[in-house]
Motif scaffolding. Structure first.
Motif, PDB file in Angstrom:
ATOM      1  N   ALA A 158      31.926  38.660  23.482  1.00 53.02           N
ATOM      2  CA  ALA A 158      30.947  39.655  23.903  1.00 53.02           C
ATOM      3  C   ALA A 158      30.422  39.323  25.288  1.00 53.02           C
ATOM      4  CB  ALA A 158      29.794  39.722  22.902  1.00 53.02           C
ATOM      5  N   MET A 159      30.431  40.307  26.155  1.00 52.66           N
ATOM      6  CA  MET A 159      29.916  40.142  27.498  1.00 52.66           C
ATOM      7  C   MET A 159      28.592  40.893  27.576  1.00 52.66           C
ATOM      8  SD  MET A 159      32.366  38.334  28.589  1.00 52.66           S
ATOM      9  CE  MET A 159      31.940  38.185  30.300  1.00 52.66           C
ATOM     10  N   SER A 160      27.493  40.197  27.672  1.00 55.87           N
ATOM     11  CA  SER A 160      26.176  40.806  27.584  1.00 55.87           C
ATOM     12  C   SER A 160      25.695  41.367  28.917  1.00 55.87           C
ATOM     13  CB  SER A 160      25.163  39.780  27.065  1.00 55.87           C
ATOM     14  OG  SER A 160      25.136  38.650  27.914  1.00 55.87           O
ATOM     15  N   ARG A 161      26.418  41.135  29.994  1.00 54.85           N
ATOM     16  CA  ARG A 161      25.982  41.613  31.298  1.00 54.85           C
ATOM     17  C   ARG A 161      27.058  42.507  31.912  1.00 54.85           C
ATOM     18  NH1 ARG A 161      23.927  36.811  34.910  1.00 54.85           N
ATOM     19  NH2 ARG A 161      23.449  38.591  36.233  1.00 54.85           N
ATOM     20  N   PRO A 162      27.069  43.799  31.585  1.00 52.56           N
ATOM     21  CA  PRO A 162      28.121  44.680  32.094  1.00 52.56           C
ATOM     22  C   PRO A 162      28.139  44.800  33.605  1.00 52.56           C
ATOM     23  CG  PRO A 162      26.324  45.944  31.088  1.00 52.56           C
ATOM     24  CD  PRO A 162      26.070  44.508  30.770  1.00 52.56           C
ATOM     25  N   SER A 163      27.050  44.421  34.290  1.00 53.84           N
ATOM     26  CA  SER A 163      27.044  44.500  35.740  1.00 53.84           C
ATOM     27  C   SER A 163      28.045  43.552  36.380  1.00 53.84           C
ATOM     28  CB  SER A 163      25.637  44.189  36.271  1.00 53.84           C
ATOM     29  OG  SER A 163      25.243  42.877  35.885  1.00 53.84           O
ATOM     30  N   ARG A 164      28.567  42.638  35.581  1.00 54.03           N
ATOM     31  CA  ARG A 164      29.581  41.728  36.121  1.00 54.03           C
ATOM     32  C   ARG A 164      30.879  42.469  36.440  1.00 54.03           C
ATOM     33  NH1 ARG A 164      29.112  36.393  32.175  1.00 54.03           N
ATOM     34  NH2 ARG A 164      27.034  35.736  32.807  1.00 54.03           N
ATOM     35  N   TRP A 165      31.036  43.637  35.872  1.00 55.02           N
ATOM     36  CA  TRP A 165      32.223  44.427  36.190  1.00 55.02           C
ATOM     37  C   TRP A 165      31.960  45.253  37.442  1.00 55.02           C
ATOM     38  CZ3 TRP A 165      31.698  43.053  31.118  1.00 55.02           C
ATOM     39  CH2 TRP A 165      32.853  42.646  30.458  1.00 55.02           C
ATOM     40  N   PRO A 166      32.667  45.014  38.546  1.00 55.31           N
ATOM     41  CA  PRO A 166      32.479  45.862  39.727  1.00 55.31           C
ATOM     42  C   PRO A 166      33.175  47.195  39.512  1.00 55.31           C
ATOM     43  CG  PRO A 166      34.244  44.307  40.100  1.00 55.31           C
ATOM     44  CD  PRO A 166      33.677  43.991  38.740  1.00 55.31           C
ATOM     45  N   ASN A 167      32.816  48.167  40.296  1.00 60.63           N
ATOM     46  CA  ASN A 167      33.549  49.419  40.275  1.00 60.63           C
ATOM     47  C   ASN A 167      34.959  49.145  40.788  1.00 60.63           C
ATOM     48  OD1 ASN A 167      34.699  51.935  41.370  1.00 60.63           O
ATOM     49  ND2 ASN A 167      32.723  52.811  40.764  1.00 60.63           N
ATOM     50  N   PRO A 168      35.998  49.330  39.964  1.00 64.02           N
ATOM     51  CA  PRO A 168      37.364  48.974  40.396  1.00 64.02           C
ATOM     52  C   PRO A 168      37.781  49.662  41.682  1.00 64.02           C
ATOM     53  CG  PRO A 168      37.295  49.426  38.036  1.00 64.02           C
ATOM     54  CD  PRO A 168      35.968  49.837  38.586  1.00 64.02           C
ATOM     55  N   GLN A 169      37.394  50.935  41.833  1.00 63.75           N
ATOM     56  CA  GLN A 169      37.811  51.655  43.021  1.00 63.75           C
ATOM     57  C   GLN A 169      37.179  51.076  44.283  1.00 63.75           C
ATOM     58  OE1 GLN A 169      36.756  55.656  41.815  1.00 63.75           O
ATOM     59  NE2 GLN A 169      38.884  56.126  41.315  1.00 63.75           N
ATOM     60  N   ARG A 170      35.907  50.704  44.216  1.00 63.03           N
ATOM     61  CA  ARG A 170      35.255  50.115  45.389  1.00 63.03           C
ATOM     62  C   ARG A 170      35.861  48.761  45.738  1.00 63.03           C
ATOM     63  NH1 ARG A 170      28.780  51.252  44.252  1.00 63.03           N
ATOM     64  NH2 ARG A 170      28.882  53.539  44.371  1.00 63.03           N
ATOM     65  N   LEU A 171      36.115  47.957  44.711  1.00 64.71           N
ATOM     66  CA  LEU A 171      36.697  46.645  44.965  1.00 64.71           C
ATOM     67  C   LEU A 171      38.081  46.766  45.592  1.00 64.71           C
ATOM     68  CD1 LEU A 171      36.409  43.583  44.637  1.00 64.71           C
ATOM     69  CD2 LEU A 171      37.430  43.800  42.378  1.00 64.71           C
ATOM     70  N   LEU A 172      38.909  47.663  45.037  1.00 69.97           N
ATOM     71  CA  LEU A 172      40.252  47.843  45.577  1.00 69.97           C
ATOM     72  C   LEU A 172      40.203  48.437  46.982  1.00 69.97           C
ATOM     73  CD1 LEU A 172      42.021  49.147  42.356  1.00 69.97           C
ATOM     74  CD2 LEU A 172      42.454  46.982  43.514  1.00 69.97           C
ATOM     75  N   THR A 173      39.213  49.277  47.249  1.00 66.49           N
ATOM     76  CA  THR A 173      39.071  49.831  48.601  1.00 66.49           C
ATOM     77  C   THR A 173      38.760  48.733  49.609  1.00 66.49           C
ATOM     78  OG1 THR A 173      38.306  51.970  47.742  1.00 66.49           O
ATOM     79  CG2 THR A 173      37.767  51.448  50.031  1.00 66.49           C
ATOM     80  N   GLY A 174      37.840  47.835  49.247  1.00 69.76           N
ATOM     81  CA  GLY A 174      37.498  46.737  50.150  1.00 69.76           C
ATOM     82  C   GLY A 174      38.689  45.844  50.435  1.00 69.76           C
ATOM     83  N   ILE A 175      39.448  45.484  49.397  1.00 63.24           N
ATOM     84  CA  ILE A 175      40.618  44.617  49.583  1.00 63.24           C
ATOM     85  C   ILE A 175      41.714  45.359  50.353  1.00 63.24           C
ATOM     86  CG2 ILE A 175      42.359  43.243  48.388  1.00 63.24           C
ATOM     87  CD1 ILE A 175      40.385  42.908  46.096  1.00 63.24           C
ATOM     88  N   GLN A 176      41.803  46.680  50.139  1.00 61.08           N
ATOM     89  CA  GLN A 176      42.772  47.483  50.896  1.00 61.08           C
ATOM     90  C   GLN A 176      42.482  47.422  52.390  1.00 61.08           C
ATOM     91  OE1 GLN A 176      42.537  51.687  50.029  1.00 61.08           O
ATOM     92  NE2 GLN A 176      43.391  52.200  52.019  1.00 61.08           N
ATOM     93  N   PHE A 177      41.225  47.598  52.785  1.00 62.00           N
ATOM     94  CA  PHE A 177      40.868  47.525  54.206  1.00 62.00           C
ATOM     95  C   PHE A 177      41.083  46.113  54.751  1.00 62.00           C
ATOM     96  CE2 PHE A 177      38.362  51.459  53.409  1.00 62.00           C
ATOM     97  CZ  PHE A 177      38.931  52.232  54.411  1.00 62.00           C
ATOM     98  N   LEU A 178      40.871  45.095  53.927  1.00 60.27           N
ATOM     99  CA  LEU A 178      41.109  43.726  54.368  1.00 60.27           C
ATOM    100  C   LEU A 178      42.575  43.528  54.726  1.00 60.27           C
ATOM    101  CD1 LEU A 178      40.006  40.841  54.743  1.00 60.27           C
ATOM    102  CD2 LEU A 178      40.508  40.424  52.329  1.00 60.27           C
ATOM    103  N   TRP A 179      43.481  44.027  53.882  1.00 58.76           N
ATOM    104  CA  TRP A 179      44.905  43.882  54.164  1.00 58.76           C
ATOM    105  C   TRP A 179      45.349  44.784  55.319  1.00 58.76           C
ATOM    106  CZ3 TRP A 179      48.858  40.701  52.978  1.00 58.76           C
ATOM    107  CH2 TRP A 179      48.576  39.706  52.048  1.00 58.76           C
ATOM    108  N   ALA A 180      44.699  45.933  55.464  1.00 63.03           N
ATOM    109  CA  ALA A 180      44.996  46.770  56.628  1.00 63.03           C
ATOM    110  C   ALA A 180      44.620  46.048  57.915  1.00 63.03           C
ATOM    111  CB  ALA A 180      44.247  48.096  56.510  1.00 63.03           C
ATOM    112  N   LEU A 181      43.483  45.328  57.886  1.00 63.61           N
ATOM    113  CA  LEU A 181      43.076  44.536  59.044  1.00 63.61           C
ATOM    114  C   LEU A 181      44.086  43.432  59.336  1.00 63.61           C
ATOM    115  CD1 LEU A 181      40.932  43.856  61.188  1.00 63.61           C
ATOM    116  CD2 LEU A 181      39.793  42.449  59.453  1.00 63.61           C
ATOM    117  N   VAL A 182      44.598  42.790  58.270  1.00 57.35           N
ATOM    118  CA  VAL A 182      45.632  41.762  58.444  1.00 57.35           C
ATOM    119  C   VAL A 182      46.874  42.357  59.088  1.00 57.35           C
ATOM    120  CG1 VAL A 182      47.204  40.213  57.209  1.00 57.35           C
ATOM    121  CG2 VAL A 182      44.796  40.325  56.552  1.00 57.35           C
ATOM    122  N   ALA A 183      47.276  43.548  58.647  1.00 58.89           N
ATOM    123  CA  ALA A 183      48.462  44.197  59.205  1.00 58.89           C
ATOM    124  C   ALA A 183      48.283  44.487  60.692  1.00 58.89           C
ATOM    125  CB  ALA A 183      48.755  45.487  58.437  1.00 58.89           C
ATOM    126  N   VAL A 184      47.121  45.037  61.071  1.00 60.68           N
ATOM    127  CA  VAL A 184      46.869  45.372  62.475  1.00 60.68           C
ATOM    128  C   VAL A 184      46.810  44.106  63.327  1.00 60.68           C
ATOM    129  CG1 VAL A 184      45.195  46.368  64.060  1.00 60.68           C
ATOM    130  CG2 VAL A 184      45.707  47.526  61.901  1.00 60.68           C
TER     131      VAL A 184
END
Length: 605
Positions: free
Chosen positions: A5-31
Motif C-alpha cells: 500500500a502506498m499511502s502518499r499518491p503524490s509520489r506519482w508524478p503526472n506521466p505526461q509532464r515527466l516524459l515531456t521534461g525528459i523529452q526536452f532534455l534529450w532534444a537539448l542533448v541532440a542539438v
C-alpha cells in the motif's frame, strides 16, 4: 501476489509532464551534440588548443582520434533526436490519471517456490557462511593487480584523491571509504583498509540474495546465487580488494530488484521516489566500477524493448515508458560524469596502443563469467542456461517478462560491444553482473521443473541436486584461484627483506636508497605501497639522463632493488648479475647494487 500500500499518491508524478521534461532534455542533448560536431569539422585544432596537453604526442593522438571518429557525432545527434521522438510518442500514449484520495496499491510479483523446511533453511545458511568465508580468505594477501593504484590513491594526498575523483579507471566510491579509514587510523595494513570496504557491501549483498531473492524468486535462486558467487574464483579474488567489483555487484542487485518492481508497477507507473532511487543506485554503481554502465544500458534497452512491444500490441505502457525514461536520464548523468573524467583519458593518450582480444577470447571470458570455467564445465553450464531460457520462455514469458528480456538484451549488447569496439579490457570480472539475471532464470526454471515432481521430499532433493551440480561445476574455478593465491608474489615479504638488507648496509656506514625498476607499472606501484620512500623507475622514465639526474640528487652509494628476476625490462636486465648481494624473499629477489654499477651499465653517464 503481494500488495504494497502506498499511502502518499503524490509520489506519482503526472506521466505526461515527466516524459515531456525528459523529452526536452534529450532534444537539448541532440542539438548540443549537433553543434559540437559542426565545430569539430570547422575548427578541430582550435578546440584541441583549449586543453593543455602534457605531451605533444598526446595532442597528436587526440587529433587523430578526433579526425577519425568525429563523423560519429552525426550518428550521436541523430540517435539523441530519435530518443526525443520516442519520448514524444510515449508521452502521447501515457496514462495521465488525476491524483486520487487515499492509497493506491502497487502490485509486485512475489514468486515464492517451495516453502523451505528446517533442513533446507540450514543449507541456505551454510551457503551464506561459505560465501563469506571464501571471500575473506585473501583479506590479508599482499597487493596484486590494479588494487595498488587504488590504495595509493586512498593513502595519498588530498590532491591525488580529488584529481582522480572522476577518473573512469578509478573506483572512487570504495576508494573513498578506504581513504576515510586511512585518515582515521593512518594505517597501511591491507586488511584494515580492506575490511570496512568489504563489510559495507558484502553483508548487504548476502542479505539481498538470502532474503529478498528467496521471497521473490524462490529458495533455489538464492542457493544458486550464493553458491555461484561464493565459489566463483574471479569474484573471490577481488571480493575483499579495494576495487569496485563487489560494490558494483551490490548496487546491480538493488538495481535489478527495483527495476523489476518499476516495470511491474500499477498503470500509473513507478513512483518518483522509485525512479530517483534507481538513478541514485545507477550512479553509485558507476562510481564503484565503470562497467556498471553495461548493466544500466541493458536495463534501459530491455525496458525499451518491452515498451515497444506493448506499443505494438496496444497494451498499457505507462510503467515501461516511465522506466525507460528514468533510465535515459541516468544515461545522461553517466555521460556527464564520464565527460568530467575526460582529462584523465586525454592525459593517457599517446602512451600506448589498446590491445584487441580475439573472438575466441571473448567467448572464453563470457563462459568464465557465467560458469566459472572456460573449459568443459562451461559447456554444461551454458547448456543449463539455455535450457532454463527455453523453459521459462515457453511456460512463463508473460509473468517473467522483465527478467527474460534483460537476459536476452544483455547478451545481445555484449556481442554488439565486442564487434563494434576494440576494448582494451574485456575480462570475466567485468561481466560478473550477468549471472545476477541468468541465475534468476535458472532458479525459475528449476522451480518449474520441481513443480512437476511428486512429493515435497522429491522436490527438495531436486533443489539440493541442482545446487550440488552448480557447486561441482564451479569447483575447478575455486581450486585454480587458490593455486594462484599460493603462487602469487608476496610484496610484503619482499619489502621487509629489502628493509633488513638496507639496515645492514646502513650499519656499515653506506648511504642506501630503494629503487624500483621494471617494465610493468603496477608491479612498481604494488611495491611502492610497502616502500613509500622508494623511487620508481619504469620504462616510462628510463631516459638515461633523467636516471642519472635522479641518482645524483639522491647521492646514494648502494641501491636496494626488490624484484623478480624475470620482471626486469631489457634496460635493467643486468642488475641480477651485477648485484653485490641477493636475498631471496619468497618468489622474489632483493638485490643490493652499487651506484657505480649503474654508471657502467647505463649509457650516457
Amino acid at each position: 501476489m503481494t500488495t504494497l500500500a502506498m499511502s502518499r499518491p503524490s509520489r506519482w508524478p503526472n506521466p505526461q509532464r515527466l516524459l515531456t521534461g525528459i523529452q526536452f532534455l534529450w532534444a537539448l542533448v541532440a542539438v548540443t551534440t549537433l553543434i559540437v560536431t559542426v565545430l569539430l569539422y570547422l575548427w578541430p585544432d582550435e578546440l584541441l588548443g583549449l586543453y593543455p596537453f602534457r605531451d605533444p604526442a598526446g595532442r597528436q593522438a587526440a587529433l587523430e582520434l578526433l579526425l577519425r571518429f568525429r563523423s560519429l557525432g552525426w550518428v550521436a545527434a541523430a540517435g539523441a533526436g530519435a530518443v526525443a521522438v520516442y519520448l514524444w510518442d510515449a508521452r502521447r500514449h501515457a496514462v495521465a490519471l488525476p491524483a486520487a484520495a487515499g492509497s493506491l496499491p502497487l502490485t509486485v510479483n512475489h514468486l515464492i517456490a517451495i516453502e523451505p523446511s528446517a533442513l533446507v533453511k540450514r543449507l541456505l545458511l551454510v551457503a551464506v557462511v561459505m560465501a563469506l568465508v571464501l571471500w575473506l580468505l585473501p583479506l590479508n594477501d599482499s597487493l596484486q593487480d590494479d588494487e595498488a593504484d587504488k590504495l595509493l590513491v586512498s593513502v595519498g594526498s588530498w590532491q591525488n584523491w580529488t584529481s582522480n575523483f572522476f577518473n573512469t579507471r578509478v573506483n572512487i566510491l570504495p576508494i573513498t571509504l578506504a581513504r576515510l579509514v586511512y585518515l582515521v587510523t593512518q594505517t597501511r595494513q591491507e586488511w584494515l583498509l580492506r575490511l570496512p570496504v568489504f563489510l559495507t557491501f558484502a553483508l548487504p549483498l548476502l542479505y539481498l540474495w538470502a532474503v529478498p531473492y528467496r521471497k521473490r524468486y524462490g529458495l533455489v535462486t538464492s542457493l544458486l546465487l550464493l553458491i555461484f558467487f561464493g565459489l566463483h574464483g574471479v569474484l573471490g579474488e577481488y571480493a575483499t580488494k579495494v576495487q569496485g567489483y563487489l560494490p558494483m555487484l551490490t548496487f546491480a542487485t538493488l538495481q535489478f530488484l527495483l527495476w523489476t518492481d518499476m516495470l511491474r508497477s500499477s498503470e500509473r507507473g513507478p513512483t518518483l521516489a522509485q525512479g530517483l532511487l534507481w538513478i541514485a543506485l545507477t550512479v553509485s554503481g558507476f562510481l564503484s566500477h565503470n562497467f556498471a554502465l553495461f548493466f544500466t544500458v541493458a536495463q534501459v534497452a530491455a525496458a525499451f524493448v518491452i515498451d515497444v512491444g506493448l506499443r505494438l500490441s496496444r497494451g498499457k505502457r505507462t510503467s515501461s515508458a516511465l522506466t525507460t525514461a528514468y533510465g535515459l536520464v541516468a544515461l545522461i548523468i553517466l555521460a556527464a560524469l564520464s565527460a568530467l573524467g575526460l582529462r584523465t583519458i586525454l592525459d593517457h593518450l599517446g602512451t600506448g596502443q589498446p590491445t584487441v582480444i580475439s573472438l575466441s577470447a571473448f567467448a572464453r571470458q563470457l563462459a568464465t563469467a557465467m560458469t566459472g570455467s572456460a573449459g568443459f564445465a562451461a559447456i554444461i553450464g551454458l547448456a543449463l542456461y539455455g535450457a532454463a531460457l527455453v523453459l521459462v520462455w515457453r511456460r512463463a514469458r508473460a509473468q517473467y517478462r522483465p527478467e527474460l528480456y534483460l537476459a536476452l538484451v544483455s547478451i545481445a549488447l555484449l556481442g554488439a560491444f565486442y564487434f563494434l569496439t576494440t576494448p582494451r579490457y574485456f575480462y570475466a570480472r567485468f561481466l560478473l553482473w550477468l549471472p545476477l539475471v541468468w541465475l534468476v532464470l535458472l532458479g525459475i526454471a528449476t522451480r518449474e521443473v520441481t513443480a512437476w515432481l511428486p512429493g515435497t521430499t522429491t522436490r527438495r532433493a531436486a533443489i539440493v541436486g541442482c545446487a550440488g551440480l552448480l557447486a561441482a561445476l564451479l569447483l575447478p574455478s575455486q581450486l585454480n584461484w587458490q593455486a594462484d593465491r599460493a603462487n602469487a608474489i608476496n610484496m610484503r615479504t619482499a619489502a621487509a627483506a629489502a628493509r633488513d638488507l638496507a639496515s645492514r648496509y646502513t650499519a656499515e656506514g653506506q648511504s642506501v636508497g630503494y629503487l624500483l625498476v621494471d617494465s610493468y607499472g603496477n608491479y612498481s606501484h604494488r611495491m611502492w605501497f610497502y616502500l613509500p620512500e622508494a623511487d620508481v623507475l619504469s620504462d616510462r622514465n628510463r631516459d638515461a639522463g633523467e636516471f642519472a639526474k635522479l641518482r645524483r640528487q639522491m647521492q646514494r652509494e648502494v641501491w636496494i632493488v626488490p624484484a623478480a628476476r624475470n620482471e626486469f625490462s631489457d634496460t635493467y636486465a643486468w642488475i641480477p648479475d651485477a648485484a653485490d648481494e641477493v636475498v631471496q624473499a619468497g618468489n622474489m629477489g632483493v638485490y643490493a647494487v652499487q651506484n657505480a654499477a649503474f654508471d657502467r651499465h647505463i649509457k650516457g653517464q
